[in-house]
Structures are given as C-alpha cells and as structure tokens.
Design a protein around this motif. Structure first.
Motif, PDB file in Angstrom:
ATOM      1  N   PRO A   1      36.219  63.249  36.142  1.00 35.89           N
ATOM      2  CA  PRO A   1      35.968  61.846  36.498  1.00 35.89           C
ATOM      3  C   PRO A   1      36.637  60.869  35.524  1.00 35.89           C
ATOM      4  O   PRO A   1      36.696  61.106  34.320  1.00 35.89           O
ATOM      5  N   TYR A   2      37.122  59.781  36.093  1.00 28.94           N
ATOM      6  CA  TYR A   2      37.713  58.710  35.301  1.00 28.94           C
ATOM      7  C   TYR A   2      36.588  57.863  34.712  1.00 28.94           C
ATOM      8  O   TYR A   2      35.460  57.891  35.190  1.00 28.94           O
ATOM      9  N   THR A   3      36.911  57.091  33.681  1.00 31.94           N
ATOM     10  CA  THR A   3      35.883  56.309  33.001  1.00 31.94           C
ATOM     11  C   THR A   3      35.701  54.942  33.657  1.00 31.94           C
ATOM     12  O   THR A   3      36.605  54.428  34.318  1.00 31.94           O
ATOM     13  N   LYS A   4      34.532  54.392  33.440  1.00 39.07           N
ATOM     14  CA  LYS A   4      34.231  53.033  33.921  1.00 39.07           C
ATOM     15  C   LYS A   4      35.270  52.049  33.373  1.00 39.07           C
ATOM     16  O   LYS A   4      35.737  51.157  34.078  1.00 39.07           O
ATOM     17  N   GLU A   5      35.622  52.221  32.111  1.00 40.08           N
ATOM     18  CA  GLU A   5      36.606  51.337  31.473  1.00 40.08           C
ATOM     19  C   GLU A   5      37.967  51.431  32.159  1.00 40.08           C
ATOM     20  O   GLU A   5      38.676  50.429  32.290  1.00 40.08           O
ATOM     21  N   GLN A   6      38.338  52.633  32.599  1.00 39.38           N
ATOM     22  CA  GLN A   6      39.611  52.785  33.303  1.00 39.38           C
ATOM     23  C   GLN A   6      39.591  52.046  34.637  1.00 39.38           C
ATOM     24  O   GLN A   6      40.550  51.361  34.983  1.00 39.38           O
TER      25      GLN A   6
ATOM     26  N   LEU B   1      41.965  48.994  35.542  1.00 37.80           N
ATOM     27  CA  LEU B   1      42.815  49.182  36.713  1.00 37.80           C
ATOM     28  C   LEU B   1      42.640  48.033  37.704  1.00 37.80           C
ATOM     29  O   LEU B   1      43.620  47.516  38.244  1.00 37.80           O
ATOM     30  N   VAL B   2      41.420  47.616  37.929  1.00 42.03           N
ATOM     31  CA  VAL B   2      41.172  46.520  38.863  1.00 42.03           C
ATOM     32  C   VAL B   2      41.775  45.215  38.339  1.00 42.03           C
ATOM     33  O   VAL B   2      42.444  44.492  39.082  1.00 42.03           O
ATOM     34  N   ILE B   3      41.555  44.909  37.084  1.00 38.60           N
ATOM     35  CA  ILE B   3      42.108  43.670  36.514  1.00 38.60           C
ATOM     36  C   ILE B   3      43.623  43.692  36.570  1.00 38.60           C
ATOM     37  O   ILE B   3      44.264  42.711  36.982  1.00 38.60           O
TER      38      ILE B   3
ATOM     39  N   THR C   1      45.516  45.489  38.568  1.00 36.69           N
ATOM     40  CA  THR C   1      45.927  45.444  39.976  1.00 36.69           C
ATOM     41  C   THR C   1      45.909  44.012  40.495  1.00 36.69           C
ATOM     42  O   THR C   1      46.861  43.562  41.148  1.00 36.69           O
ATOM     43  N   LYS C   2      44.856  43.281  40.202  1.00 38.53           N
ATOM     44  CA  LYS C   2      44.763  41.889  40.660  1.00 38.53           C
ATOM     45  C   LYS C   2      45.886  41.043  40.069  1.00 38.53           C
ATOM     46  O   LYS C   2      46.465  40.191  40.758  1.00 38.53           O
ATOM     47  N   GLN C   3      46.213  41.264  38.808  1.00 38.59           N
ATOM     48  CA  GLN C   3      47.315  40.517  38.200  1.00 38.59           C
ATOM     49  C   GLN C   3      48.642  40.874  38.864  1.00 38.59           C
ATOM     50  O   GLN C   3      49.474  39.999  39.115  1.00 38.59           O
ATOM     51  N   LEU C   4      48.840  42.155  39.138  1.00 38.44           N
ATOM     52  CA  LEU C   4      50.072  42.575  39.804  1.00 38.44           C
ATOM     53  C   LEU C   4      50.148  42.014  41.217  1.00 38.44           C
ATOM     54  O   LEU C   4      51.215  41.589  41.673  1.00 38.44           O
ATOM     55  N   GLN C   5      49.028  41.979  41.918  1.00 41.42           N
ATOM     56  CA  GLN C   5      49.016  41.415  43.271  1.00 41.42           C
ATOM     57  C   GLN C   5      49.323  39.919  43.241  1.00 41.42           C
ATOM     58  O   GLN C   5      49.944  39.402  44.166  1.00 41.42           O
ATOM     59  N   HIS C   6      48.899  39.251  42.195  1.00 37.74           N
ATOM     60  CA  HIS C   6      49.223  37.826  42.053  1.00 37.74           C
ATOM     61  C   HIS C   6      50.727  37.648  41.832  1.00 37.74           C
ATOM     62  O   HIS C   6      51.355  36.759  42.416  1.00 37.74           O
ATOM     63  N   GLU C   7      51.300  38.491  40.989  1.00 37.39           N
ATOM     64  CA  GLU C   7      52.729  38.410  40.681  1.00 37.39           C
ATOM     65  C   GLU C   7      53.602  38.941  41.821  1.00 37.39           C
ATOM     66  O   GLU C   7      54.710  38.449  42.044  1.00 37.39           O
ATOM     67  N   PHE C   8      53.107  39.951  42.523  1.00 41.39           N
ATOM     68  CA  PHE C   8      53.847  40.581  43.625  1.00 41.39           C
ATOM     69  C   PHE C   8      52.949  40.573  44.872  1.00 41.39           C
ATOM     70  O   PHE C   8      52.315  41.584  45.188  1.00 41.39           O
TER      71      PHE C   8
ATOM     72  N   LEU D   1      35.255  47.429  43.706  1.00 39.88           N
ATOM     73  CA  LEU D   1      35.504  46.553  42.550  1.00 39.88           C
ATOM     74  C   LEU D   1      36.637  45.572  42.848  1.00 39.88           C
ATOM     75  O   LEU D   1      36.575  44.401  42.470  1.00 39.88           O
ATOM     76  N   LEU D   2      37.657  46.058  43.521  1.00 38.39           N
ATOM     77  CA  LEU D   2      38.831  45.231  43.812  1.00 38.39           C
ATOM     78  C   LEU D   2      38.478  44.072  44.733  1.00 38.39           C
ATOM     79  O   LEU D   2      38.985  42.972  44.572  1.00 38.39           O
TER      80      LEU D   2
END
Length: 179
Positions: free
Chosen positions: A119-124, A128-130, A132-139, A173-174
């Motif tokens: 399992p991946y960590t909560k922190e990951q 990842l969500v933050i 991803t949102k920044q990348l979606q804003h830029e792209f 989360l996303l």
C-alpha cells in the motif's frame, strides 16, 4: 511550478517532445530499488544516470537502461522533479493510449516510490493529488479521464501502479476540492 517545495534533481535522460505535441495524459507509475525496498537514494541515482550497479545484484539487470520520469513522490510525500514537463521524459517505453503510440510524446510521468502489492502512504496520495491539480491547471488537456496507470498504456508489459494503488481513493481526493 515549485509551490509544493519540489526538489529539482535534473536527469540527463530526456529529449524534446515533437513540436506539435499536446500534453494531455498523466501516467502514474511505481518504482523501488532494489524491488520492494524504500528510503534510499537509488532511484535518484538511477534516473540521474549514476547508479553504482555493483551495490546490489538487481542493479546489474538494469544497468543498460536510461530511464527518467518527470516526478517522483517518495514514501513521505516529498516530491522530486527530474525532467521539465515541457520535455519528454523516458518513463512510458513502448506504449499507446487511445490509438496514439509513444506516450512519452504527450504525457507527464509521476513515479510513486512503491511496488504493486505494498500500500501507498497517505502522504503520497496527498502529494499526488496536489501535484495532479497543479499539472491540470498548467496543462488543462489533462482531464481526470486522462490520468492512467502504466499498466493502462503498456498492458501485458507493465503492471504498475499495481493492485495496491487505490484509484477510488485517489479520485475521491482529486474531486473533493480539499485534502
């Protein structure tokens, strides 16, 4: 883009994207070196082309590879950038998505320090969500429907991010708006 305190770790393993490339795909991967071992600097060394392959027998099996990703999120949620997003990182390999070959041409790759079954960590997930949102804003062409696993663009060849990656949790989360 450094609002997340992203640490720059330049990789020599990249090249130019095709001039007409529209960045519209986000590919989630996992990596651990050696397999299923975490917390060391081997991934960084591998992406930067200076991994000492005599340290571990597994490293001898990857010594000829030239691999990179745009980002790596370690187990603590810290984000490292290896390749500028406007450049083509070498993360997807032989791949296709919706009838288009060579996904490196039009995608951004994010590696999670992990393996298919751990399992991946909560922190990951949070990082990842933050990111991803920044990348979606830029792209803006990277919609939620254009976020896939390596397994989706290279089926039968790749399995990551694996069954341990909780797509439902990630998408909740996303779309939640806040973490």
């Amino acid at each position: 883009m450094n609002t997340l305190n992203i640490q720059s770790c330049p990789s020599p393993h990249y090249n130019e994207r095709p001039a007409e490339a529209l960045i519209d795909l986000l590919v989630i991967h996992n990596i651990s070196l050696p397999p299923e071992q975490f917390g060391d600097d081997y991934i960084h060394q591998f992406f930067q082309g200076n991994l000492d392959c005599s340290i571990h027998p597994y490293f001898d099996t990857i010594k000829e590879l030239q691999v990179s990703s745009h980002y790596l999120i370690d187990r603590t949620g810290k984000i490292f950038q290896f390749v500028d997003c406007r450049k083509r990182a070498w993360h997807a390999g032989v791949s296709s998505w919706q009838g288009r070959e060579n996904c490196n041409d039009f995608s951004i790759g994010i590696e999670l320090e992990g393996s298919d079954a751990i399992p991946y960590t909560k922190e990951q997930y949070q990082s990842l969500v933050i990111l991803t949102k920044q990348l979606q804003h830029e792209f803006p062409a990277i919609t939620n429907q254009n976020i896939v696993g390596h397994c989706d663009i290279a089926p039968g060849r790749k399995t990551d991010p694996g069954e341990a990656f909780d797509w439902e949790y990630f998408h909740s989360l996303l779309t939640a708006g806040k973490l």
